[in-house]
Design an enzyme around this catalytic site. Structure first.
Site, PDB file in Angstrom:
ATOM      1  CB  CYS A 135      -0.937  -0.006   1.214  1.00  0.00           C
ATOM      2  SG  CYS A 135      -2.003   1.443   1.323  1.00  0.00           S
ATOM      3  CB  CYS A 138      -0.765   2.389   3.893  1.00  0.00           C
ATOM      4  SG  CYS A 138      -2.368   1.832   3.310  1.00  0.00           S
ATOM      5  CG  ASP A 139       3.025   1.291   4.603  1.00  0.00           C
ATOM      6  OD1 ASP A 139       2.528   1.746   5.650  1.00  0.00           O
ATOM      7  OD2 ASP A 139       2.838   0.118   4.219  1.00  0.00           O
TER       8      ASP A 139
END
Length: 312
Positions: A135, A138-139
């Site tokens: 992701c 996300c990261d």
């Protein structure tokens, strides 16, 4: 007893809830173990949904208004983890939850979607969450102004490489072939990006690091092994369908499945079991696009309306 149980709160499930309740069903519950919106909420950019007001918005932004709209006509969202769907002798269904409770429903639409597939290289599991991710939204922030790698050649891989190029100093795109499944316009956009470097005809041999996390990856290339000292690798190599809740106590599935573990449905999203429907990524030959999942949910809901009416 519920008129309809919808399992999964992504585009297919939400669309099904909207069409079912607006179509007149009064007792419709959508079971979702997490935040409604589905896998698409982790996408960095959506620009191909018809009628979209803000092309290029994130998946989270795009899905943020769906639940409110789909709840307007009476859809109830229940935060619960469904573990199994069983058909009873009277043709109703028991929806089993992980807390030991259960619900009865006249009809069920399963929209459990899919999850990112692991690539299978050495060290992937060891460093998952500590340098290996699926992701970018996300990261990606954790690698601001650092070099990272992206594994894959589909739309998601190239789109996420473009997203990461806005954060990272350099993005290596590693792909096992020199041709891409991604849309040509997306690939061309990435090739014009000075921060993105393509490494084709290559696979990841291993990921290495220490207690602090990933330090780099080793590639197998036509010219031999190649090392990339990157603290992050984002893998986008396909999806696994989430079909576990359809498994029965004896290990068989409640309905017919194809060889890839996807639910076989007809054009009305009907499965081989009366009253059971499947929509979205879970069903056979799914295009795995938001617009298609939403359409599946609408079709399944209309089919449920006809099915419930036939019971009277």
């Amino acid at each position: 007893m519920l008129d309809l149980a919808i399992i999964g709160g992504g585009p297919a499930g939400l669309s099904a809830g909207l069409y079912a309740t607006r179509g007149g069903l009064k007792n419709v519950v959508m079971f979702e173990k997490g935040e409604p919106g589905g896998q698409i909420t982790s996408s960095s950019e959506i620009e191909n949904y018809p009628g979209q007001k803000k092309p290029g918005e994130s998946g989270f932004e795009f899905m943020s208004t769906w639940l409110e709209q789909c709840s307007h006509f009476g859809l109830v969202n229940k935060w619960a983890n469904v573990t199994q769907v069983v058909q009873n002798e009277d043709k109703t269904f028991t929806i089993k939850l992980d807390n030991g409770e259960s619900e009865l429903a006249k009809a069920v639409i399963v929209c459990t979607g899919s999850t990112p597939r692991r690539a299978g290289f050495e060290g992937e599991n060891k460093f998952f969450g500590r340098g290996v991710s699926t992701c970018a939204t996300c990261d990606g922030f954790f690698y601001k102004d650092k070099e990272v790698a992206v594994l894959g050649g589909g739309d998601t891989a190239i789109e996420e490489a473009l997203y990461l190029s806005n954060i990272c100093s350099k993005v290596y795109v590693v792909h096992r072939r020199d041709e891409f499944r991604a849309a040509p316009i997306t690939v061309e956009k990435a090739k014009k990006n000075e921060k993105i470097e393509f490494i084709t005809n290559a696979t990841i041999k291993e990921a290495y690091g220490d207690n602090t996390g990933l330090n780099g990856i080793v590639l197998n290339t036509p010219d031999g092994e190649k090392e990339l000292e990157v603290p992050g690798i984002f893998t986008f190599v396909g999806l696994n369908v989430n079909n576990e809740i359809l498994k029965q106590d004896d290990g068989s599935f409640i309905c017919k499945m194809d060889q890839n573990g996807q639910v076989e449905v007809d054009l009305k999203m009907k499965t081989s079991v009366d009253g059971l429907f499947a929509a979205g990524d879970l069903r056979t030959q799914a295009p795995k696009q938001v617009v298609s999942a939403a359409a599946d949910g609408a079709v399944a809901a209309l089919s449920v309306l006809s099915y419930i009416e036939s019971l009277h």
